[in-house]
Design a protein around this motif. Structure first.
Motif, PDB file in Angstrom:
ATOM      1  N   ASP A 189      -7.923   4.595   3.816  1.00 63.63           N
ATOM      2  CA  ASP A 189      -9.071   4.072   3.062  1.00 63.63           C
ATOM      3  C   ASP A 189      -9.094   2.542   3.137  1.00 63.63           C
ATOM      4  O   ASP A 189      -8.864   1.856   2.147  1.00 63.63           O
ATOM      5  N   PRO A 190      -9.380   1.986   4.331  1.00 66.63           N
ATOM      6  CA  PRO A 190      -9.361   0.522   4.471  1.00 66.63           C
ATOM      7  C   PRO A 190     -10.449  -0.171   3.651  1.00 66.63           C
ATOM      8  O   PRO A 190     -10.348  -1.369   3.367  1.00 66.63           O
ATOM      9  N   ALA A 191     -11.503   0.558   3.266  1.00 65.82           N
ATOM     10  CA  ALA A 191     -12.602  -0.055   2.523  1.00 65.82           C
ATOM     11  C   ALA A 191     -12.297  -0.189   1.029  1.00 65.82           C
ATOM     12  O   ALA A 191     -13.016  -0.897   0.318  1.00 65.82           O
ATOM     13  N   ARG A 192     -11.248   0.461   0.566  1.00 66.17           N
ATOM     14  CA  ARG A 192     -10.918   0.376  -0.862  1.00 66.17           C
ATOM     15  C   ARG A 192     -10.474  -1.041  -1.215  1.00 66.17           C
ATOM     16  O   ARG A 192      -9.873  -1.744  -0.410  1.00 66.17           O
ATOM     17  N   ARG A 193     -10.770  -1.463  -2.416  1.00 70.88           N
ATOM     18  CA  ARG A 193     -10.386  -2.802  -2.869  1.00 70.88           C
ATOM     19  C   ARG A 193      -8.903  -2.803  -3.266  1.00 70.88           C
ATOM     20  O   ARG A 193      -8.548  -2.861  -4.461  1.00 70.88           O
ATOM     21  N   TRP A 194      -8.068  -2.751  -2.248  1.00 68.84           N
ATOM     22  CA  TRP A 194      -6.629  -2.695  -2.484  1.00 68.84           C
ATOM     23  C   TRP A 194      -6.102  -4.012  -3.029  1.00 68.84           C
ATOM     24  O   TRP A 194      -6.555  -5.081  -2.644  1.00 68.84           O
ATOM     25  N   THR A 195      -5.128  -3.903  -3.912  1.00 64.51           N
ATOM     26  CA  THR A 195      -4.324  -5.040  -4.353  1.00 64.51           C
ATOM     27  C   THR A 195      -2.861  -4.644  -4.191  1.00 64.51           C
ATOM     28  O   THR A 195      -2.550  -3.454  -4.028  1.00 64.51           O
ATOM     29  N   VAL A 196      -1.974  -5.617  -4.238  1.00 66.56           N
ATOM     30  CA  VAL A 196      -0.553  -5.299  -4.160  1.00 66.56           C
ATOM     31  C   VAL A 196      -0.165  -4.389  -5.329  1.00 66.56           C
ATOM     32  O   VAL A 196       0.603  -3.436  -5.173  1.00 66.56           O
ATOM     33  N   LYS A 197      -0.736  -4.657  -6.493  1.00 72.39           N
ATOM     34  CA  LYS A 197      -0.430  -3.846  -7.666  1.00 72.39           C
ATOM     35  C   LYS A 197      -0.870  -2.394  -7.466  1.00 72.39           C
ATOM     36  O   LYS A 197      -0.115  -1.458  -7.799  1.00 72.39           O
ATOM     37  N   ALA A 198      -2.067  -2.189  -6.919  1.00 68.10           N
ATOM     38  CA  ALA A 198      -2.570  -0.830  -6.712  1.00 68.10           C
ATOM     39  C   ALA A 198      -1.733  -0.088  -5.676  1.00 68.10           C
ATOM     40  O   ALA A 198      -1.412   1.094  -5.848  1.00 68.10           O
ATOM     41  N   LEU A 199      -1.367  -0.762  -4.600  1.00 65.29           N
ATOM     42  CA  LEU A 199      -0.523  -0.136  -3.585  1.00 65.29           C
ATOM     43  C   LEU A 199       0.847   0.207  -4.159  1.00 65.29           C
ATOM     44  O   LEU A 199       1.383   1.292  -3.923  1.00 65.29           O
ATOM     45  N   ALA A 200       1.410  -0.732  -4.912  1.00 66.23           N
ATOM     46  CA  ALA A 200       2.735  -0.504  -5.492  1.00 66.23           C
ATOM     47  C   ALA A 200       2.717   0.690  -6.433  1.00 66.23           C
ATOM     48  O   ALA A 200       3.622   1.535  -6.421  1.00 66.23           O
ATOM     49  N   SER A 201       1.682   0.790  -7.239  1.00 66.17           N
ATOM     50  CA  SER A 201       1.568   1.906  -8.172  1.00 66.17           C
ATOM     51  C   SER A 201       1.469   3.236  -7.426  1.00 66.17           C
ATOM     52  O   SER A 201       2.092   4.234  -7.816  1.00 66.17           O
ATOM     53  N   SER A 202       0.721   3.253  -6.334  1.00 64.25           N
ATOM     54  CA  SER A 202       0.555   4.476  -5.545  1.00 64.25           C
ATOM     55  C   SER A 202       1.842   4.886  -4.846  1.00 64.25           C
ATOM     56  O   SER A 202       2.020   6.052  -4.488  1.00 64.25           O
ATOM     57  N   CYS A 203       2.739   3.918  -4.621  1.00 65.81           N
ATOM     58  CA  CYS A 203       3.998   4.186  -3.913  1.00 65.81           C
ATOM     59  C   CYS A 203       5.194   4.246  -4.856  1.00 65.81           C
ATOM     60  O   CYS A 203       6.338   4.314  -4.393  1.00 65.81           O
ATOM     61  N   ALA A 204       4.940   4.196  -6.161  1.00 65.85           N
ATOM     62  CA  ALA A 204       6.001   4.262  -7.165  1.00 65.85           C
ATOM     63  C   ALA A 204       7.021   3.140  -6.996  1.00 65.85           C
ATOM     64  O   ALA A 204       8.235   3.354  -7.068  1.00 65.85           O
ATOM     65  N   LEU A 205       6.508   1.932  -6.740  1.00 60.51           N
ATOM     66  CA  LEU A 205       7.350   0.747  -6.636  1.00 60.51           C
ATOM     67  C   LEU A 205       6.795  -0.334  -7.544  1.00 60.51           C
ATOM     68  O   LEU A 205       5.606  -0.321  -7.882  1.00 60.51           O
ATOM     69  N   SER A 206       7.648  -1.281  -7.910  1.00 62.64           N
ATOM     70  CA  SER A 206       7.138  -2.439  -8.623  1.00 62.64           C
ATOM     71  C   SER A 206       6.380  -3.323  -7.641  1.00 62.64           C
ATOM     72  O   SER A 206       6.580  -3.240  -6.425  1.00 62.64           O
ATOM     73  N   ARG A 207       5.513  -4.167  -8.155  1.00 60.26           N
ATOM     74  CA  ARG A 207       4.717  -5.036  -7.282  1.00 60.26           C
ATOM     75  C   ARG A 207       5.610  -5.945  -6.453  1.00 60.26           C
ATOM     76  O   ARG A 207       5.406  -6.117  -5.255  1.00 60.26           O
ATOM     77  N   SER A 208       6.640  -6.519  -7.062  1.00 57.34           N
ATOM     78  CA  SER A 208       7.520  -7.444  -6.345  1.00 57.34           C
ATOM     79  C   SER A 208       8.342  -6.719  -5.278  1.00 57.34           C
ATOM     80  O   SER A 208       8.543  -7.239  -4.175  1.00 57.34           O
ATOM     81  N   THR A 209       8.811  -5.501  -5.608  1.00 55.48           N
ATOM     82  CA  THR A 209       9.603  -4.742  -4.631  1.00 55.48           C
ATOM     83  C   THR A 209       8.761  -4.360  -3.428  1.00 55.48           C
ATOM     84  O   THR A 209       9.207  -4.486  -2.277  1.00 55.48           O
ATOM     85  N   LEU A 210       7.539  -3.888  -3.670  1.00 56.67           N
ATOM     86  CA  LEU A 210       6.667  -3.537  -2.558  1.00 56.67           C
ATOM     87  C   LEU A 210       6.399  -4.755  -1.678  1.00 56.67           C
ATOM     88  O   LEU A 210       6.499  -4.682  -0.445  1.00 56.67           O
ATOM     89  N   PHE A 211       6.068  -5.861  -2.309  1.00 53.09           N
ATOM     90  CA  PHE A 211       5.740  -7.072  -1.547  1.00 53.09           C
ATOM     91  C   PHE A 211       6.921  -7.500  -0.678  1.00 53.09           C
ATOM     92  O   PHE A 211       6.767  -7.757   0.519  1.00 53.09           O
ATOM     93  N   GLU A 212       8.105  -7.560  -1.282  1.00 54.27           N
ATOM     94  CA  GLU A 212       9.283  -8.030  -0.545  1.00 54.27           C
ATOM     95  C   GLU A 212       9.682  -7.065   0.568  1.00 54.27           C
ATOM     96  O   GLU A 212       9.953  -7.476   1.698  1.00 54.27           O
ATOM     97  N   ARG A 213       9.712  -5.769   0.262  1.00 49.87           N
ATOM     98  CA  ARG A 213      10.148  -4.791   1.262  1.00 49.87           C
ATOM     99  C   ARG A 213       9.120  -4.667   2.383  1.00 49.87           C
ATOM    100  O   ARG A 213       9.470  -4.589   3.553  1.00 49.87           O
ATOM    101  N   PHE A 214       7.840  -4.639   2.050  1.00 45.60           N
ATOM    102  CA  PHE A 214       6.775  -4.545   3.038  1.00 45.60           C
ATOM    103  C   PHE A 214       6.834  -5.740   3.986  1.00 45.60           C
ATOM    104  O   PHE A 214       6.785  -5.586   5.220  1.00 45.60           O
ATOM    105  N   THR A 215       6.976  -6.923   3.436  1.00 42.99           N
ATOM    106  CA  THR A 215       7.004  -8.142   4.244  1.00 42.99           C
ATOM    107  C   THR A 215       8.229  -8.190   5.143  1.00 42.99           C
ATOM    108  O   THR A 215       8.152  -8.568   6.312  1.00 42.99           O
TER     109      THR A 215
END
Length: 309
Positions: free
Chosen positions: A207-233
């Motif tokens: 769903d590339p058209a969805r208004r994704w944020t780091v917070k929304a992605l993190a919530s969907s992946c059961a991670l904290s926002r900071s953990t998702l950001f750091e691990r993804f990067t």
């Protein structure tokens, strides 16, 4: 479910430009500078050595497969290379698409299938950047089967040959990349190896058209926002929002070149609220306004851009 690796490779639109068998004997080195073409080598018998700029030399034995999605400077050598790195051998074509290296009178000590392919994607550079810099795999039965099919098809004269070669090469890319057990460079494949980051990547692709944020992605992946950001990067080499932007722009370039969609239609399909906002982002990212991108790509393909200076 979305398959980001298969999508990226399919979008490359790979086309075989050369597939040949090579035998070597004695002391030899053949150096190549391929300006970003994809290179693959499957050692069928014996052994040789691969030198990739910036990497330690690799010894390739029978059963080894190497893939370089964007090759620039590399060399194949005999197991004991020439004493001087400046020494190069001239391949001798002894039959159609079959070359000898080194001592052409001695019994072959190595047999390999090597090839190059190019991408017909409007933005191959971006897609290739998602893949590992190189992949080295040994003794994979599925790869061996595909290499055998590739060799057979390349040497035959059958209808539909180019189509079949392109599909086999796509399968080779996917199979080689997912067979590799260790990848040192960040990218899409390392991200997909982590279940939580893989989930984030799939959500972006689905769903590339969805208004994704780091917070929304993190919530969907059961991670904290900071953990998702750091691990993804760390794993992919880009931030989550950087990846989202890259994928949206990749889709936009495909749509503009291949579907005839208007700028407004493309903007809506990839998640921009207005054509003007999309145009600003696209121009900043690509360097060409979306309304002129199709003409620009056609000019590049036909060589008109170089002629016009």
């Amino acid at each position: 479910m979305s398959d980001p690796l298969a999508e990226a490779i399919a979008m490359l639109k790979l086309k075989a430009v050369l597939t040949k068998t090579v035998t070597g004997a004695g002391i030899w080195r053949v150096r190549r500078s391929d300006e970003g073409l994809s290179f693959y080598c499957a050692v069928l018998e014996g052994a040789c050595r691969l030198e990739i700029e910036g990497e330690e030399p690799l010894t390739l034995h029978a059963g080894s497969f190497v893939l370089i999605p964007a090759a620039y400077h590399f060399a194949l050598t005999s197991l004991i290379p020439p004493a001087s790195p400046r020494v190069e051998s001239t391949p001798v074509e002894v039959a159609e698409r079959h070359f000898r290296l080194g001592d052409t009178h001695a019994a072959p000590e190595m047999l390999a299938l090597v090839g190059h392919c190019m991408s017909e994607s409007p933005d191959a550079r971006l897609l290739v950047s998602l893949l590992p810099e190189f992949v080295f795999v040994r003794d994979e039965k599925r790869l061996s089967l595909l290499v055998g099919l590739l060799k057979d098809e390349a040497q035959a004269q059958r209808s539909g040959k180019e189509f079949i070669l392109a599909r086999i090469i796509e399968l080779l890319f996917i199979e080689a990349i997912r067979s590799a057990t260790t990848l040192t460079t960040p990218g899409l494949v390392r991200g997909l190896a982590d279940p939580r980051i893989a989930q984030a990547i799939r959500l972006i692709h689905q769903d590339p058209a969805r208004r994704w944020t780091v917070k929304a992605l993190a919530s969907s992946c059961a991670l904290s926002r900071s953990t998702l950001f750091e691990r993804f990067t760390e794993l992919t080499g880009v931030t989550p929002m950087g990846y989202l932007l890259s994928w949206r722009m990749t889709l936009a370039m495909q749509l503009l070149c291949q579907t005839g969609a208007t700028v407004a239609e493309v903007a809506e399909r990839i998640g921009y609220g207005s054509a003007s906002a999309f145009s600003v982002a696209f121009t900043r990212y690509v360097g060409v306004p979306p309304g002129k991108y199709g003409q620009y790509r056609a000019a590049v393909k036909d060589g008109e851009l170089a002629e016009s200076g």
